[in-house]
Design an enzyme around this catalytic site. Structure first.
Site, mmCIF file in Angstrom:
data_model
loop_
_atom_site.group_PDB
_atom_site.id
_atom_site.type_symbol
_atom_site.label_atom_id
_atom_site.label_comp_id
_atom_site.label_asym_id
_atom_site.label_seq_id
_atom_site.Cartn_x
_atom_site.Cartn_y
_atom_site.Cartn_z
ATOM 1 N N ASP A 42 8.530 29.259 7.397
ATOM 2 C CA ASP A 42 7.859 27.955 7.352
ATOM 3 C C ASP A 42 7.371 27.645 5.933
ATOM 4 O OD1 ASP A 42 5.795 29.760 7.311
ATOM 5 O OD2 ASP A 42 4.640 28.852 8.943
ATOM 6 N N SER A 43 7.595 28.592 4.996
ATOM 7 C CA SER A 43 7.359 28.308 3.576
ATOM 8 C C SER A 43 8.236 27.145 3.116
ATOM 9 C CB SER A 43 7.624 29.549 2.731
ATOM 10 O OG SER A 43 8.893 30.093 3.037
ATOM 11 N N ASP A 81 10.805 31.015 11.814
ATOM 12 C CA ASP A 81 9.347 31.006 11.993
ATOM 13 C C ASP A 81 8.883 30.038 13.074
ATOM 14 O OD1 ASP A 81 7.962 32.843 10.482
ATOM 15 O OD2 ASP A 81 7.853 31.569 8.705
ATOM 16 N N LYS A 110 9.662 34.670 14.410
ATOM 17 C CA LYS A 110 8.527 35.368 13.804
ATOM 18 C C LYS A 110 7.284 34.535 14.061
ATOM 19 C CE LYS A 110 7.908 35.541 9.088
ATOM 20 N NZ LYS A 110 6.677 34.739 8.941
ATOM 21 N N GLU A 112 2.829 34.405 13.472
ATOM 22 C CA GLU A 112 1.700 34.967 12.738
ATOM 23 C C GLU A 112 0.566 35.373 13.675
ATOM 24 O OE1 GLU A 112 0.426 32.348 9.576
ATOM 25 O OE2 GLU A 112 2.436 32.292 8.687
ATOM 26 N N GLU A 179 1.806 40.880 4.793
ATOM 27 C CA GLU A 179 1.718 40.039 3.586
ATOM 28 C C GLU A 179 0.382 40.239 2.881
ATOM 29 O OE1 GLU A 179 3.018 36.020 4.104
ATOM 30 O OE2 GLU A 179 2.303 35.407 2.115
HETATM 31 O O1 KIV Z 1 7.461 31.549 5.565
HETATM 32 C C1 KIV Z 1 7.840 32.517 4.890
HETATM 33 O O2 KIV Z 1 8.604 32.394 3.943
HETATM 34 C C2 KIV Z 1 7.351 33.829 5.279
HETATM 35 C C3 KIV Z 1 7.618 34.964 4.346
HETATM 36 C C4 KIV Z 1 6.782 34.849 3.150
HETATM 37 C C5 KIV Z 1 7.453 36.276 5.017
HETATM 38 O O3 KIV Z 1 6.748 33.975 6.282
#
Ligand code: KIV
Length: 270
Positions: A42-43, A81, A110, A112, A179
């Site tokens: 989600d970055s 994500d 994934k 959080e 992280e």
């Molecule tokens: O969103 C992302 O890019 C991430 C990584 C930094 C692990 O969660």
């Protein structure tokens, strides 16, 4: 790399490499590389859409990027994500997001944290969806953390992250991203767990490492301090753009040649 390889890599101490990918073209280069697996993180809210945090991402955007990346990532594991709050609104909302991401081509999701959404996480796993956990500096919680700060520095914080890591393993996560936590803590978690840990800004002791592709290619203007820049992408691209600009201005491009001669500039097929 397939899901079972995660365990196979951990035992003999073979490190896992993961990189983010958000678009088809970049993902096709990742696919041709030796990298083990790809993450539609989600970055992308920040790197692809200029948002100030990952909170901006939503399930529609995550599915859109996942679909584009999947078209290029053939044999590597693709993780996507779960965006901000998508797993905090009950089973139905969470499962709708999971469905969108999996139908877009993700092999795993994934998400959080753990506290307060153990049941949702467990429900996703019991629905046969592989889940990667994410602990430490979880960017969706920056408002609680008061910014991008290392987590788990004191004993209470470290104990809490270790407890959550054990819980994620117990619930059936196949791996956990750690992280921005102290390397002693990431070592303790890595040594304690049977499932592999993937670190980012968490030192050298994790079972693998992940980086945001824009950071390691030197494309993003504000990379975090721990991200190694493997090439200066901004400089290289700017030089190419300036060469193009110059050749347009001085009429060196396009060449005053027949169409048949164009092929020497690229491998284009038209
Ligand atoms: O969103 C992302 O890019 C991430 C990584 C930094 C692990 O969660």
């Amino acid at each position: 790399m397939k899901i079972n390889d995660f365990y196979n890599y951990k035992k003999p101490g073979k490190k896992i490499s993961m990189i983010t990918a958000y678009d088809y073209t970049t993902a096709s280069i990742v696919n041709d590389s030796d990298i083990d697996c790809a993450l539609v993180g989600d970055s992308l809210a920040m790197t692809m859409h200029g948002a100030s945090s990952t909170i901006w991402a939503n399930s529609r955007i995550m599915a859109l990027h996942t679909e584009a990346v999947r078209k290029a990532i053939k044999d590597k594991l693709l993780i996507s994500d779960m965006p901000f709050l998508s797993f905090r609104k009950g089973f139905l909302k969470a499962m709708e997001t999971v469905e969108k991401l999996m139908k877009a081509g993700a092999d795993a999701v994934k998400l959080e944290g753990i506290d307060g959404h153990e049941d949702t996480l467990s429900h996703i796993i019991k629905s046969d969806i592989p889940v990667m956990g994410h602990l430490g500096l979880t960017p969706q919680s920056i408002n609680k953390f008061g910014g991008y700060k290392i987590q788990g520095k004191d004993k209470t914080g470290a104990d809490s992250i270790l407890r959550q890591a054990k819980k994620l393993q117990e619930l059936g996560c196949f791996s956990i991203v750690l992280e921005c936590i102290p390397e002693e803590l990431s070592k303790e978690i890595t040594d304690t767990l049977k499932i592999p840990t993937i670190g980012i800004g968490a030192g050298p002791h994790t079972d693998g490492q992940v980086l945001v592709i824009q950071d390691m290619l030197g494309l993003y203007e504000l990379p975090p301090s721990f991200a190694k820049k493997y090439i200066d992408g901004r400089k290289l691209i700017k030089e190419a753009l300036n060469s193009f600009n110059k050749e347009v201005k001085n009429e060196a491009f396009p060449p005053k040649k027949k169409i048949a001669d164009r092929k020497k500039y690229s491998n284009a097929n038209y």
